[in-house]
Scaffold this active site. Sequence first.
Site, PDB file in Angstrom:
ATOM      1  CG  ASP A 182       0.549  -1.874   6.064  1.00  0.00           C
ATOM      2  OD1 ASP A 182      -0.167  -2.025   6.964  1.00  0.00           O
ATOM      3  OD2 ASP A 182       0.477  -1.485   5.078  1.00  0.00           O
ATOM      4  CE  LYS A 228      -7.313   0.236   6.392  1.00  0.00           C
ATOM      5  NZ  LYS A 228      -7.564   0.661   5.109  1.00  0.00           N
ATOM      6  CD  GLN A 246      -6.831  -4.381   4.292  1.00  0.00           C
ATOM      7  OE1 GLN A 246      -7.712  -4.957   4.812  1.00  0.00           O
ATOM      8  NE2 GLN A 246      -7.164  -3.181   3.850  1.00  0.00           N
ATOM      9  CG  HIS A 265      -1.933   0.941   1.480  1.00  0.00           C
ATOM     10  ND1 HIS A 265      -1.799   2.293   1.556  1.00  0.00           N
ATOM     11  CD2 HIS A 265      -3.297   1.004   1.204  1.00  0.00           C
ATOM     12  CE1 HIS A 265      -2.726   2.784   1.773  1.00  0.00           C
ATOM     13  NE2 HIS A 265      -3.926   2.117   1.404  1.00  0.00           N
ATOM     14  CB  CYS A 290      -3.477   3.039  -1.492  1.00  0.00           C
ATOM     15  SG  CYS A 290      -4.563   4.642  -1.209  1.00  0.00           S
TER      16      CYS A 290
END
Lengths: 429, 429, 132, 132
Positions: free
Chosen positions: B212, B238, B215, B135, B377
């Site tokens: 990261d 999220k 998700q 991303h 993104c």
Amino acid sequence: MLELKSPTIDRSKLLPASLRDDFPILQQIVHDEHPLVFLDNAASTQRPRQVIEVLRRVYERDYANVHRGIHTLSERSTEQYEEAREKVRAFIGAEKPTEIVFTSGTTAGINLVARSWGDANVKAGDEIIVTTMEHHSNLVPWQQLAERSGAVLKHIPITDDGLLVLDTLDTLLTERTKIVAVASVSNVLGTINPVTEITRRAHAAGAVVLIDAAQSVPHLATNVREIGADFLAFSGHKMLAPTGIGVLFGREELLDAMPAFLGGGSMINRVWEDRFTPAELPAKFEAGTPPIAPAIALGAAIDYLKLIGLENVQRHEHELCRYAYERLLEVDGLRILGAPPDRRAGLVSFTLPEPHAHDIAQLLDERGIAVRAGHHCTWPLHDRLKIAASTRASFYLYNTPAEVDLLVEVVGEIRERFRPKGRKRRGGS
Amino acid sequence: MLELKSPTIDRSKLLPASLRDDFPILQQIVHDEHPLVFLDNAASTQRPRQVIEVLRRVYERDYANVHRGIHTLSERSTEQYEEAREKVRAFIGAEKPTEIVFTSGTTAGINLVARSWGDANVKAGDEIIVTTMEHHSNLVPWQQLAERSGAVLKHIPITDDGLLVLDTLDTLLTERTKIVAVASVSNVLGTINPVTEITRRAHAAGAVVLIDAAQSVPHLATNVREIGADFLAFSGHKMLAPTGIGVLFGREELLDAMPAFLGGGSMINRVWEDRFTPAELPAKFEAGTPPIAPAIALGAAIDYLKLIGLENVQRHEHELCRYAYERLLEVDGLRILGAPPDRRAGLVSFTLPEPHAHDIAQLLDERGIAVRAGHHCTWPLHDRLKIAASTRASFYLYNTPAEVDLLVEVVGEIRERFRPKGRKRRGGS
Amino acid sequence: MPIDEEELYQEHILDHYEDPFHRGHLPTATHAHEDNNPLCGDVVRIELELGEDGKIRDCFFSGQGCVISQASASMLLEKMQGKTVDEAKQFSAEDMLQLYGARLTPNRQKCCLLSWKVLQSAVHSPVGRDGT
Amino acid sequence: MPIDEEELYQEHILDHYEDPFHRGHLPTATHAHEDNNPLCGDVVRIELELGEDGKIRDCFFSGQGCVISQASASMLLEKMQGKTVDEAKQFSAEDMLQLYGARLTPNRQKCCLLSWKVLQSAVHSPVGRDGT
Ligand SMILES: Cc1ncc(COP(=O)(O)O)c(C=O)c1O
Ligand SMILES: Cc1ncc(COP(=O)(O)O)c(C=O)c1O
């Protein structure tokens, strides 16, 4: 004693107490029996039903991530988010919505300028001017910039009355001065600083001006164009809005010339594996998913403030503050920090010979009164005033004269209780 | 045709549809007649009543600024804010609450590391490794760091199936590699990356690892100690929490050695006019008033997820995703990006020959279905896949097989509608 | 005034505040440390004279701050005077809160534990030539 | 299918999408510009041949993106062919949205206005030696 007239309050200057009904949190009893008296508004304010309701509505009906989404909820959120930006623009008199960058708060906004504008424009030997009364948030970022760049940090001193010694500004300003960063209202002294005049002089010397407006935008009508501000930062949570949202105003020309700061989603125009080009304003400075719901709720807080009228808010606070100032002086030995009532916004900080500020806060809390005690993130100011800590009562549109009366009464009691009594430790060695 | 068995769903793997009742926003009709089908969860999720209620409670009963306040509301807010930190710590298996830094989101957390750790540790000629599927938020900050430092940015490539070519890691890793920054789950391909293995190899080469986890934390059980992660970042919005809150986990040893980043209130130990000393962890990295209410509500979101059980969430999403994957392939010409269902988390991105992803999203929205379209993104990933944009359906615990069926049905209709029909412009030149 | 656990400003605490144990400086100090509470600005400095027998021969504190931070410093030193360094090290944060007696909210516990933290560092901090 | 303002994909729009006006390149181009919509990745390039009489002698577009961005580019060029540069400059964003016809939400307006933005830049961007 002869001169002492009992202070009075002019009720015609006050807002109707009925607006307290808009604030659910104020309707409570603390410590079993004491109605909450919330006088910690300079740290953070409370929210009216109207703002809480907007948060709820967004999350129950309109929420999705903004900007990139082609579906109903995303369109709704995007529209409301941009509407909030427009409300902010109008509220502070900026020319264009592209000059309004949503941040997470005043601190984030000032750091953005110190890093992006600062690193690009401030070199070794350059000068940065702040004041002795700055909040750490408008001091530490400039110390860090001075450290990174080799620039020199200078301070506009203050008088014993808590006013800026403005005369020194002309000697402090040199052709090496790159920026003057100053609070519009001190969060401890309450002093309303002459930011328009400071900006005029700084501009004449070729310096840029950043205004830390955390304590003024919520209370006094602000117009960035009249001030001539290059940058101006403030926080939502100090003006009836949720935590997690703040605003950085920057003149378009400056923001346009600045390099991007935080990298990530939304702040790009195009990305390749090894490089990117930045987006247009204001997206360039809004990397990642922004605080969508808090921003929309900030819009609602602005609506609320406009409905009441910021002039009325200011008059109300000024009247309360003058009354508190005069009445607190009735307490024997109490020292009020800073300017006389006509030069200050709605807060009063003070010290007693005994006990310490924390104890005062603690004992006030036992009677339901919330104030703040400590250095209020202004350690250099406290050093200048030769005190370790102070107690601060700060007002907002929902406070009442009766609350001031109770404050004064309990502070007086605390003063009495802690007069030296010749106590001895029991069984002490 | 002979081989085609109609895909089925194993309902025993699903969560009870009754939990949809917890989400007020899902109970709505859009475009006059279509029940909302929210499949844009990878961009941002919705909130259960339980989380919205906590926000309301905080603002109606418990709110004041944290940490410095000695009064009832400030004590309450401070306690709840620190409780939220403890909930986050336990949720991701960190050792100490001092390793949990509240940020405004994943993007803010990654930038913090790139600026504070990066500027202190990465020099000209050093190497930074990312992947082709990152991303922008886990790419642009490293591009900026490479630009500032003169370091070299390298990319772990991907296969046509959307899996990392892990073999290349051993050649990419050199003694100049300072950090490997990688997504645990791709927001487009859905690929679950082998972060534990990547971390093991990176550590063997002496590099630090940032994950990261935007998700993965919301969907898959996460344990930073099992992974061995040095840094790990994710966002509240999220995972059922409000916007404006995120988390950066950092190993204490690393966070301790890092210079302060944003300067301001709370992040200091002592301030003088010309210098400051930083506070202890985690305050050192939480300058200014933090997102208090969003953090407390993140704690409530974690409570909710734990009540349902993250294993159950994962199983539910996996079953839905497999079903969607298989059923979408029924649409003629539809191309699914990335890995087979067993290697992916709960999202499916796809393209059609016609029309463009935006048009698909727009037409799905007209039937009440919210998906995301564009480059998500991840521009370099789209370049790698030689596509300009894709359409993404992403699932969360409240989605149902019927929603997948509707998605597939409408995508099929769109496909038919946009087959070339030999149209001619009327009156065209 | 009721004297119960809830009451922060119990009489024996005020006694320590007004008539503290060994407030001042110790010219014979072998060890010393100073720290502050960054949230509020309270400062406590502790100076110790450690004997060769591992005992705290003498101890003094100075500083400024709230009743809690100053009274707790007085109580702590009164308790530690003559104790061994090992006993001082074993004296836990919990012990300190118990010694103080009144129940404290988390924010105020930091005030109470400031002198305890300073003591824990002081026993490891020999005084330099320059008297720091 | 209903053809009303609300309907984004009206027949005449789809006609432009499937049978665009002057999609391709213009070897005789004197002016050109390319830009993208950063939110979604749509790209439009416009190449113009401007005559000495100040007229747009010929114009072509290329790029990729949604029906709206591509059909609107086609409509725009069909309209501009033969017009003067001044007329092109005076053609406002509002005019463009009106030309497109279907009502667009703010997010989709950006798609529709991409080619219009590119045109406004293209008239100021003479083609260099290297053909850019
Ligand atoms: C993989 C990944 N990383 C980072 C981000 C950025 O998160 P945020 O926008 O909350 O900062 C996202 C979400 O947009 C994401 O999916
Ligand atoms: C004058 C002043 N500047 C800056 C700040 C920092 O604001 P925030 O904590 O919202 O970033 C404050 C409030 O704490 C303040 O009063």
